[in-house]
Design a protein around this motif. Structure first.
Motif: not given
Length: 283
Positions: A177-180, A205-211, A213-215, A220-223
């Motif tokens: 996960v990349y947050g930019v 490997t799946p790669r996702r780019v979010y802003n 806040e989402s990253a 935090v949500s996973a935990n």
């Protein structure tokens, strides 16, 4: 995904505790030159000699192999990070003494120490990549602090390590996960992280780019979700004690539902470790 041989970079990992030490050794295993930094001289001395300060399957061998190769070094001196293309922030964010929030002192101190080094690069592209688990809004705050430094960008790249599987989770993660700051204008940040992780991306490997806040909130949500599952089955266990039911039978049956699944449905003493407890109270 990039074609051809991987582009090998110089990386720094600031903070070489559990997360940082594993990340540093794993990145060296990918062929990058890696410099780990910490303020704890005893820890730096031990790591420099290939002595592991943590118990994690496969880490001892990984550390020694890459220290011996010369790809992995350690220091307490920020000046030695001057040539790094990417600086990973892997610092602790413990719960504050005065409340439920996260203490970001170490993150901000690292940025203070990095600033003169970044300024001295005279606009050469440099990326700061956050690995630490932080409250939503932290990356945006740090980004505002570096916007005046030419050539420096920030991304948030959360980790998803499981204790006992940290090496494998770093080298063979189930997602990146990349947050930019702006998903429509983050090409430079994405390109540098892709260069870091090219061998991992080559494994599809799946790669996702979010802003930002989402990253931040993904981690935090996973935990929080895993902590919720553990707390839920413990509450069911208490109900079983009262009613005469067997919590293992209940957990087995509900775990057969593919919408629920069996993982983290073992009743016990609760959740602990260095990550879930403070994170669930410092969103």
């Amino acid at each position: 995904m990039n074609d051809g041989p991987p582009a090998l970079l110089t990386l720094s990992v600031i903070g070489v505790g559990y997360l940082g030490a594993v990340h540093a050794a794993a990145m060296a295993e990918l062929g990058h030159r890696v410099i780990g930094l910490d303020v704890d001289q005893a820890r730096i001395d031990a790591l420099s000699e290939g002595q592991s300060p943590l118990h994690e399957p496969g880490f001892d061998e990984l550390l020694r192999r890459n220290v011996d190769s010369g790809r992995l070094t350690f220091t307490i001196d920020y000046a030695e990070l001057a040539d790094a293309d990417v600086h990973f922030l892997a610092l602790g964010t413990p719960q504050r003494d005065d409340g439920l929030g996260a203490d970001l002192t170490y993150i901000h101190s690292a940025l203070d120490a990095l600033a003169p080094i970044l300024e001295a690069r005279d606009g050469k592209p440099t990326l700061i990549a956050g690995k630490s688990t932080v409250p939503v809004g932290t990356a945006r705050e740090l980004h505002a602090r570096i916007t005046s430094i030419d050539g420096v960008a920030l991304a948030w790249n959360p980790e998803f390590l499981r204790e006992g599987f940290a090496v494998d989770d770093t080298l063979r993660p189930d997602r990146l996960v990349y947050g930019v700051a702006d998903t429509s204008d983050g090409e430079a940040e994405i390109a540098l992280l892709d260069a870091v992780y090219q061998q991992i991306l080559d494994l599809n490997t799946p790669r996702r780019v979010y802003n930002f806040e989402s990253a931040e909130l993904v981690k935090v949500s996973a935990n929080s979700f895993l902590a919720t599952r553990i707390s839920f089955i413990n509450a069911i266990s208490e109900l079983c004690d009262v009613t005469g039911a067997d919590v293992n039978d209940v957990a087995e049956a509900i775990g057969m539902d593919d919408r629920i699944g069996p993982k983290f449905l073992r009743a016990g003493i609760g959740f602990g470790g260095g990550c879930p407890p403070p994170r669930t109270s410092a969103v």
